[in-house]
Write a protein that holds these residues in place. Structure first.
Motif, short mmCIF file in Angstrom:
data_model
loop_
_atom_site.label_atom_id
_atom_site.label_comp_id
_atom_site.label_asym_id
_atom_site.label_seq_id
_atom_site.Cartn_x
_atom_site.Cartn_y
_atom_site.Cartn_z
N TRP A 117 0.82 -1.21 0.00
CA TRP A 117 0.00 0.00 0.00
C TRP A 117 0.87 1.28 0.00
O TRP A 117 0.38 2.34 -0.30
CB TRP A 117 -0.90 0.02 1.25
CG TRP A 117 -2.10 -0.88 1.21
CD1 TRP A 117 -3.32 -0.60 0.69
CD2 TRP A 117 -2.20 -2.21 1.76
NE1 TRP A 117 -4.18 -1.66 0.87
CE2 TRP A 117 -3.53 -2.65 1.53
CE3 TRP A 117 -1.32 -3.06 2.42
CZ2 TRP A 117 -3.99 -3.90 1.93
CZ3 TRP A 117 -1.78 -4.31 2.83
CH2 TRP A 117 -3.10 -4.73 2.58
N THR A 118 2.15 1.14 0.41
CA THR A 118 3.02 2.31 0.57
C THR A 118 3.84 2.56 -0.71
O THR A 118 4.08 1.64 -1.49
CB THR A 118 3.99 2.09 1.74
OG1 THR A 118 4.51 0.76 1.64
CG2 THR A 118 3.31 2.27 3.08
N VAL A 119 4.28 3.79 -0.85
CA VAL A 119 5.08 4.16 -2.03
C VAL A 119 6.43 3.43 -1.99
O VAL A 119 7.04 3.31 -0.95
CB VAL A 119 5.28 5.70 -2.07
CG1 VAL A 119 6.24 6.09 -3.21
CG2 VAL A 119 3.94 6.40 -2.26
N GLY A 120 6.85 2.95 -3.13
CA GLY A 120 8.11 2.21 -3.24
C GLY A 120 8.04 1.31 -4.45
O GLY A 120 7.06 1.35 -5.21
N PRO A 121 9.07 0.47 -4.64
CA PRO A 121 9.09 -0.33 -5.87
C PRO A 121 7.90 -1.28 -6.01
O PRO A 121 7.52 -1.64 -7.12
CB PRO A 121 10.40 -1.13 -5.76
CG PRO A 121 11.03 -0.76 -4.46
CD PRO A 121 10.24 0.32 -3.80
N ARG A 122 7.30 -1.70 -4.91
CA ARG A 122 6.17 -2.64 -4.99
C ARG A 122 4.81 -1.95 -4.79
O ARG A 122 3.79 -2.62 -4.55
CB ARG A 122 6.33 -3.76 -3.96
CG ARG A 122 7.39 -4.76 -4.38
CD ARG A 122 7.51 -5.92 -3.42
NE ARG A 122 8.47 -6.88 -3.95
CZ ARG A 122 8.14 -7.93 -4.72
NH1 ARG A 122 6.90 -8.15 -5.03
NH2 ARG A 122 9.07 -8.74 -5.18
N HIS A 123 4.80 -0.65 -4.85
CA HIS A 123 3.53 0.07 -4.65
C HIS A 123 2.52 -0.34 -5.73
O HIS A 123 2.83 -0.31 -6.92
CB HIS A 123 3.77 1.58 -4.70
CG HIS A 123 2.57 2.38 -4.31
ND1 HIS A 123 2.33 3.64 -4.82
CD2 HIS A 123 1.54 2.12 -3.47
CE1 HIS A 123 1.20 4.11 -4.30
NE2 HIS A 123 0.70 3.20 -3.47
N GLY A 124 1.31 -0.75 -5.28
CA GLY A 124 0.29 -1.18 -6.23
C GLY A 124 -0.41 -0.02 -6.92
O GLY A 124 -0.57 0.01 -8.14
N ALA A 125 -0.82 0.97 -6.13
CA ALA A 125 -1.67 2.05 -6.66
C ALA A 125 -0.82 3.14 -7.31
O ALA A 125 -0.79 4.28 -6.84
CB ALA A 125 -2.55 2.63 -5.55
N THR A 126 -0.18 2.80 -8.39
CA THR A 126 0.55 3.83 -9.15
C THR A 126 -0.35 4.30 -10.29
O THR A 126 -1.30 3.60 -10.68
CB THR A 126 1.84 3.24 -9.76
OG1 THR A 126 1.46 2.20 -10.66
CG2 THR A 126 2.76 2.68 -8.68
#
Ligand code: NOJ
Ligand code: CA
Length: 664
Positions: free
Chosen positions: A296-305
């Motif tokens: 859920w958090t910003v970073g390489p694995r963030h889903g909601a981009t």
């Protein structure tokens, strides 16, 4: 002090406006008989069904300081009846018959008027308390005395009582072995085979009711209200009406499902304009987070981009899906489980909300907002108006809320404090033309009739449990329709196609929740996943898998053809914990969903529900009963009419889904 106790002995029975002098009321079909009775020490009720004892004399009333009718309080009985038909903007059935006989017993003295109002329908009886403590500012309720004294042994299905969560496994237990339970509390009596379910309707400004055994090994349950931190159960205005205490009655298990009792016991719609309230199908960036391949958090694995959002919008537009949800679109997720500070307006740095909203609009897709609160009620309430106004300005019509976290100040989710909060969200949302899908909610009690923007809610173990726990068994799924779903729609988030999580397991960076998740999987066949879109009614119905898992899958045609805005429904066959078959009609299409527990099963379903003069193409999504491989889905089509009978073969943990579309 007890409301009812002190008043009873000295009261004089007076009847008003009606010749009946005995406090008895029967269902319109005469099968249910509800009696009120006064003794020296208490007001009680008892119930007979078909002339046989069903509920033995059971206490009514409250332990509520200052709410005790004087010994010379006057008692009146009033009787009424209704038989009307009303319509709702959406629901399992859009047309509903409201048919009951009513009795109201009122005790009145110079400071207090207290009424027990009873309504008896053919498929339910219900009673509520109404008080008017003139001259007082408020009434403090310490306890509710209402009992349910079962006349005979019964087998029950329920989850344990818990004032913070409904996400529990069901237990099948003899009633006299239940220590505490939440409602809907479903049962069948052992010898008379009456099916029943205890619940409540129209829960406003009052704590939820759970059930507590009166004493060990007793068949008498009593109401147990969720308390406030100081032990008080509720503080109500001097003039107040409690929720209804409801007892559904069925002569077969499916009667419990085919009942509109919970809506009939709620007030008509309060919204003048409901044109913005629209049942819909949706997809979302969601399952990846539960599987641990996205976050859920910003970073390489963030889903909601922004990039992923565009893909989901495109997928929705290409597949006749109306809505999209992006969890993790906003700031604050690093605080989840910590100080629970979420920002309800500020988008994550890699989620360009303005371009996502305008892209969705251009494609004719409804963008949803997601508000995880972590249980931080004061901050959420402070942000409500500005956040909802902002969503409205973006053209958003739906908010999924979440309360994954304890409430501050020691308040329980299901206390009067919680009930007030959830209602405040519904009413505020209505002002900004927003529909609500609540997770970790207060229980459903039919308020969707009055507030039809309260669309759906979780309130049981949903799909997420399959990602990071032992998961939901096919047996669980065969209890759900006869227990939790009696209360109303559920956002179960059905429809996972990658049932063995091949995609997630191939990801070496997968983050595992609650211990090793390597063995987690979906505990049903794919056909059953499809059938759940019909069985588990929700006007906002999700295809919960990641869209990559639907690409190229012929089985996804079912969801494309499906319509979440149904007009009529019927549970056709079922036994609690064993199997269920449900049909729904939306426009001129019918959708059938059937499911079994851990045993393979065949059902013969006459298609008499179809229109008599129409030939339909039936698309059948079936288990592979030859190999029993849960990943295999066998899709066939054939012509059918209402004269046909469908043989539904289901593998263990399986099911079957069918669309009936009129032939051109
Ligand atoms: C629990 C909800 O049930 C789930 O749907 C959601 O993804 C998480 N909380 C995060 O809000
Ligand atoms: Ca949940």
């Amino acid at each position: 002090m007890k409301i009812t106790a002190a008043a009873a002995a000295a009261l004089v029975l007076i009847t008003t406006g009606c010749s009946q002098k005995t406090p008895v009321v029967k269902s319109p079909d005469g099968r249910i008989e509800f009696n009120l009775s006064r003794t020296d020490s208490a007001l009680t009720y008892s119930v007979k069904i078909d002339g046989k004892d069903f509920i033995l004399p059971s206490l009514l009333g409250f332990d509520a300081e200052g709410l005790t009718p004087a010994p010379d309080a006057e008692m009146t009985l009033a009787f009424d009846r209704a038989d009307t038909v009303w319509h709702q903007p959406w629901g399992e059935n859009k047309e509903i018959r409201d048919h009951y006989n009513e009795m109201a017993m009122t005790l009145a003295d110079s400071v207090l008027t207290m009424t027990v109002r009873v309504r008896v329908f053919d498929d339910v009886y219900a009673f509520r308390y109404e008080w008017d403590a003139a001259g007082r500012d408020s009434v403090t309720v310490m306890d509710e005395l209402t009992q349910f004294a079962f006349a005979e042994p019964a087998t029950s299905w329920s989850i344990p009582a818990n004032f913070d969560s409904y996400e529990m496994e069901y237990r099948e237990l003899p009633v006299d072995s239940v220590i505490n339970a939440n409602t809907p509390f479903t049962f069948v009596t052992d010898s008379t085979k009456v099916f029943g379910s205890i619940h409540e309707a129209a829960l406003y400004d009052f704590p939820e009711m759970t059930l507590l055994a009166d004493s060990a090994a007793s068949r008498t349950m009593r109401a147990n209200l969720a308390p406030m931190p100081d032990g008080v159960k509720a503080v109500t205005p001097a003039k107040f009406v409690t929720p209804w205490r409801t007892m559904q009655i069925g002569h077969k298990a499916t009667d419990l499902i085919n009942s509109a009792m919970i809506l009939n016991l709620n007030e008509p719609c309060k919204l003048a304009d409901v044109s913005w309230i629209k049942p819909q199908k949706y997809v979302g960036i969601w399952w990846g987070m539960h599987l641990g391949t996205q976050v859920w958090t910003v970073g390489p694995r963030h889903g909601a981009t922004t990039e992923n959002a565009i893909k989901y919008i495109d997928f929705a537009a290409a597949n006749d899906i109306q809505g999209v949800l992006f969890e993790g679109w906003n700031e604050g997720w690093e605080n989840w489980g910590g100080n629970q500070h979420f920002d309800y307006i500020k988008a994550a740095s890699d989620f360009d909300i303005d371009s996502v909203a305008s892209y969705a609009k251009a494609k004719g897709i409804e963008l949803w907002a997601h508000n995880e609160t972590g249980g931080n009620i004061p901050e959420y309430e402070a942000a409500l108006d500005s956040a909802f106004a902002y969503y409205q300005s973006l053209g958003i019509h739906t908010v999924k809320t979440g309360y994954a976290g304890g409430f501050k100040g020691g308040y329980y989710h299901h206390s009067q404090y919680g009930v007030r909060h959830y209602q405040k969200v519904v009413e505020t949302a209505a002002r900004y033309q927003l529909m609500i899908d609540a997770h970790e909610p207060i229980k459903e009690t039919g308020i969707r009739r009055t507030w039809p923007n309260m669309m759906t809610r979780e309130g049981a173990r949903g799909m997420e449990w399959n990602a990071w726990s032992a998961g939901n068994s096919a047996d669980y799924l065969c209890i759900l329709p006869f227990a939790r779903l009696l209360s109303g729609p559920m956002d179960y988030t059905p429809g996972i196609f990658d049932i063995n999580y091949k995609r997630a397991k191939a990801d070496p960076g997968r983050i595992e929740w609650n211990g090793p998740n390597g063995e987690c999987c979906i505990k049903t066949t794919i056909a059953r996943q499809i059938a759940n879109w019909v069985i588990i009614y929700s006007p906002l119905q999700m295809a919960a898998d990641q869209i990559e898992n639907y690409e190229g899958q012929p089985g996804f045609q079912f969801f494309r053809d499906f319509n979440a805005d149904c007009d009529w429904s019927e549970a056709l066959q079922g036994e609690i914990g064993k199997y269920i078959a449900v049909v729904r009609r939306a426009g001129d299409r019918y959708f059938l969903g059937a499911g079994t527990n851990s045993e393979a099963r065949t059902l013969e379903v006459p298609l008499t529900f179809l229109d008599k003069d129409t030939v339909y193409t039936a698309a059948i999504y079936a288990d592979d009963v030859k190999t029993n491989n849960p990943e295999n889905l066998i899709i066939t089509t054939r012509e059918v009419t209402s004269a046909d009978t469908l043989t539904i073969d289901m593998a263990a943990t399986g099911g079957q889904a069918v669309t009936f579309i009129p032939k051109e």
